[in-house]
Design a protein around this motif. Structure first.
Motif, PDB file in Angstrom:
ATOM      1  N   SER A   1       0.844  -1.195   0.000  1.00  0.00           N
ATOM      2  CA  SER A   1       0.000   0.000   0.000  1.00  0.00           C
ATOM      3  C   SER A   1       0.877   1.240   0.000  1.00  0.00           C
ATOM      4  CB  SER A   1      -0.915   0.013   1.228  1.00  0.00           C
ATOM      5  OG  SER A   1      -1.817  -1.082   1.199  1.00  0.00           O
ATOM      6  N   PHE A   2       0.378   2.293  -0.633  1.00  0.00           N
ATOM      7  CA  PHE A   2       1.120   3.549  -0.696  1.00  0.00           C
ATOM      8  C   PHE A   2       0.153   4.694  -0.924  1.00  0.00           C
ATOM      9  CE2 PHE A   2       0.448   2.585  -5.075  1.00  0.00           C
ATOM     10  CZ  PHE A   2       0.636   3.734  -5.824  1.00  0.00           C
ATOM     11  N   THR A   3       0.648   5.899  -0.709  1.00  0.00           N
ATOM     12  CA  THR A   3      -0.139   7.092  -0.992  1.00  0.00           C
ATOM     13  C   THR A   3       0.155   7.545  -2.414  1.00  0.00           C
ATOM     14  OG1 THR A   3      -0.090   7.775   1.320  1.00  0.00           O
ATOM     15  CG2 THR A   3      -0.662   9.454  -0.304  1.00  0.00           C
ATOM     16  N   MET A   4      -0.849   7.453  -3.284  1.00  0.00           N
ATOM     17  CA  MET A   4      -0.722   7.818  -4.683  1.00  0.00           C
ATOM     18  C   MET A   4      -1.163   9.258  -4.867  1.00  0.00           C
ATOM     19  SD  MET A   4      -2.245   5.742  -7.953  1.00  0.00           S
ATOM     20  CE  MET A   4      -1.829   6.176  -9.647  1.00  0.00           C
ATOM     21  N   GLY A   5      -0.493   9.960  -5.765  1.00  0.00           N
ATOM     22  CA  GLY A   5      -0.809  11.355  -6.003  1.00  0.00           C
ATOM     23  C   GLY A   5       0.159  12.272  -5.281  1.00  0.00           C
ATOM     24  N   CYS A   6       0.000  13.565  -5.512  1.00  0.00           N
ATOM     25  CA  CYS A   6       0.927  14.559  -4.981  1.00  0.00           C
ATOM     26  C   CYS A   6       0.507  15.003  -3.584  1.00  0.00           C
ATOM     27  CB  CYS A   6       0.974  15.769  -5.912  1.00  0.00           C
ATOM     28  SG  CYS A   6       2.327  16.906  -5.575  1.00  0.00           S
TER      29      CYS A   6
ATOM     30  N   PRO B   1      -7.100  14.248  -5.554  1.00  0.00           N
ATOM     31  CA  PRO B   1      -6.529  14.185  -4.199  1.00  0.00           C
ATOM     32  C   PRO B   1      -5.590  12.993  -4.037  1.00  0.00           C
ATOM     33  CG  PRO B   1      -8.721  13.253  -4.188  1.00  0.00           C
ATOM     34  CD  PRO B   1      -8.497  13.768  -5.585  1.00  0.00           C
ATOM     35  N   SER B   2      -4.574  13.152  -3.198  1.00  0.00           N
ATOM     36  CA  SER B   2      -3.759  11.995  -2.865  1.00  0.00           C
ATOM     37  C   SER B   2      -4.633  10.992  -2.117  1.00  0.00           C
ATOM     38  CB  SER B   2      -2.555  12.412  -2.021  1.00  0.00           C
ATOM     39  OG  SER B   2      -2.971  13.025  -0.820  1.00  0.00           O
ATOM     40  N   HIS B   3      -4.313   9.725  -2.256  1.00  0.00           N
ATOM     41  CA  HIS B   3      -5.199   8.690  -1.716  1.00  0.00           C
ATOM     42  C   HIS B   3      -4.421   7.400  -1.518  1.00  0.00           C
ATOM     43  CE1 HIS B   3      -5.196   8.559  -6.099  1.00  0.00           C
ATOM     44  NE2 HIS B   3      -5.422   7.265  -6.012  1.00  0.00           N
ATOM     45  N   GLN B   4      -4.943   6.547  -0.663  1.00  0.00           N
ATOM     46  CA  GLN B   4      -4.303   5.270  -0.370  1.00  0.00           C
ATOM     47  C   GLN B   4      -4.667   4.255  -1.456  1.00  0.00           C
ATOM     48  OE1 GLN B   4      -2.273   5.284   2.079  1.00  0.00           O
ATOM     49  NE2 GLN B   4      -1.785   3.171   2.630  1.00  0.00           N
ATOM     50  N   VAL B   5      -3.643   3.581  -1.971  1.00  0.00           N
ATOM     51  CA  VAL B   5      -3.822   2.527  -2.971  1.00  0.00           C
ATOM     52  C   VAL B   5      -3.193   1.251  -2.442  1.00  0.00           C
ATOM     53  CG1 VAL B   5      -3.136   1.705  -5.259  1.00  0.00           C
ATOM     54  CG2 VAL B   5      -3.929   4.055  -4.970  1.00  0.00           C
TER      55      VAL B   5
ATOM     56  N   GLU C   1     -10.883   9.187  -2.112  1.00  0.00           N
ATOM     57  CA  GLU C   1     -10.375   9.619  -0.812  1.00  0.00           C
ATOM     58  C   GLU C   1     -10.360   8.509   0.237  1.00  0.00           C
ATOM     59  OE1 GLU C   1     -11.917  13.295  -2.901  1.00  0.00           O
ATOM     60  OE2 GLU C   1     -12.527  11.205  -2.694  1.00  0.00           O
ATOM     61  N   SER C   2     -11.281   7.573   0.132  1.00  0.00           N
ATOM     62  CA  SER C   2     -11.341   6.499   1.119  1.00  0.00           C
ATOM     63  C   SER C   2     -10.419   5.329   0.778  1.00  0.00           C
ATOM     64  CB  SER C   2     -12.780   5.986   1.254  1.00  0.00           C
ATOM     65  OG  SER C   2     -13.251   5.496   0.013  1.00  0.00           O
ATOM     66  N   GLY C   3      -9.695   5.453  -0.346  1.00  0.00           N
ATOM     67  CA  GLY C   3      -8.753   4.414  -0.740  1.00  0.00           C
ATOM     68  C   GLY C   3      -9.316   3.464  -1.779  1.00  0.00           C
TER      69      GLY C   3
END
Length: 251
Positions: free
Chosen positions: A28-33, A51-55, A196-198
Motif C-alpha cells: 500500500s502507498f499514498t498515490m498522487g501529490c 486528491p492523494s489517496h491510499q492505494v 479519498e477512502s482508498g
C-alpha cells in the motif's frame, strides 16, 4: 524455461537480447501529490495529481529494470522507429500505445511464452516510488534530479543510454526522465476524484481518448519528472520522440 519467483531479478532473453525484470512486492502507498512530500517551492502539485489517496496493490509483479531499449524493439519488430538511433541501449521512442499493445507485446509474448503487458498507472507509480522500500523522494531514486534523471538541463537534447543515472530503491533506472512511459490506463484529469477512502488495484477510467504517460523525458523540466506527475497522449501517436515504455510481467 524460466521460473518466476516472488523476489529478485529475472533475466529474459528474446531473439538474442536479454533484459531484466525486477520484482515488486504488493503493498500500500499514498498515490498522487502530497504537499511537502512530492513538491517544493518550484515544483507545484498539479490538480490532476489530487486528491492523494491510499492505494493497495494486492499482488506482486515484475517490472522492467529499464525502459524498453531500441535493441529489444529491433529484436522483436525488426525495425527501429526511434528519432535518436545510433546506440541501441537508448530507450526506443516514437512508438505509439497502439503499436506496443497490438504488435510488440503480442509478438514478445508469442516468442517467450510469457504474458507481458504495460503497467497500470498505480503499478508504475508504486514502483517509481520504490515500492515498500520507498524513501519518499520527489523523483524516482532521489530528491536531486541531476543524480537520477536525464532531463532538459543535462540531456543534451537527446535520449541517453539506459542506466546512466542512479537507480531507485528497487534498483529501477530512468523512471524519472529520459523518455515518458506509456501505461495502460485511460487518462482523465479527474481520475483520482472519489478515491479519498482508498482503492484496491485501480485500473483507471473505463473509457477515454488519451492514455496516461508518466515519468518525464529528456526534454522535461524538473516538475514533469516528479513521481506523481501525470499526463496523457493519443494512443495512435507514433511521432513523439519523447515517448517510450516499460514492461510488466505478472507472476
Amino acid at each position: 524455461v524460466i521460473t518466476l519467483e516472488s523476489s529478485g531479478v529475472t533475466t529474459i532473453t528474446a531473439n538474442g537480447v536479454s533484459f531484466d525484470m525486477v520484482f515488486v512486492d504488493g503493498g500500500s502507498f499514498t498515490m498522487g501529490c502530497v504537499d511537502g512530500r512530492d513538491n517544493n517551492v518550484y515544483l507545484d502539485c498539479a490538480s490532476s495529481e489530487s486528491p492523494s489517496h491510499q492505494v493497495t496493490l494486492t499482488n506482486g509483479y515484475y517490472i522492467g529494470k529499464f525502459p524498453v531499449t531500441q535493441a529489444l524493439w529491433v529484436a522483436i519488430m525488426d525495425t527501429n522507429p526511434s528519432y535518436f538511433p545510433g546506440d541501441l541501449n537508448r530507450p526506443v521512442e516514437r512508438v505509439s500505445w497502439d503499436d506496443i499493445v497490438n504488435y510488440f507485446i503480442p509478438a514478445l509474448n508469442a516468442l517467450t511464452g510469457r504474458t507481458f503487458r504495460l503497467p497500470t498507472e498505480a503499478e508504475w507509480e508504486f514502483a517509481a516510488r520504490g515500492g515498500n522500500d520507498s524513501d519518499g523522494f520527489i523523483f524516482s531514486g532521489g530528491n536531486i534530479i541531476g543524480d537520477v534523471a536525464w532531463y532538459t538541463t543535462n540531456s543534451g537534447s537527446t535520449t541517453q543510454a539506459v542506466g546512466g543515472k542512479d537507480p531507485n530503491e528497487l534498483g529501477l533506472f530512468d523512471m524519472s526522465g529520459n523518455v515518458y512511459e506509456w501505461v495502460s490506463d485511460w487518462w482523465s484529469s479527474t481520475a483520482y476524484a472519489g478515491r479519498e477512502s482508498g482503492v484496491t488495484d485501480p485500473t483507471g477510467p473505463a473509457t477515454g481518448s488519451l492514455r496516461v504517460i508518466r515519468g518525464g523525458s529528456w526534454n522535461s523540466y524538473a516538475r514533469g519528472c516528479r513521481v506523481s506527475y501525470r499526463s496523457g497522449g493519443t494512443p495512435d501517436n507514433r511521432n513523439n520522440n519523447l515517448l517510450g515504455f516499460r514492461l510488466v510481467l505478472s507472476l
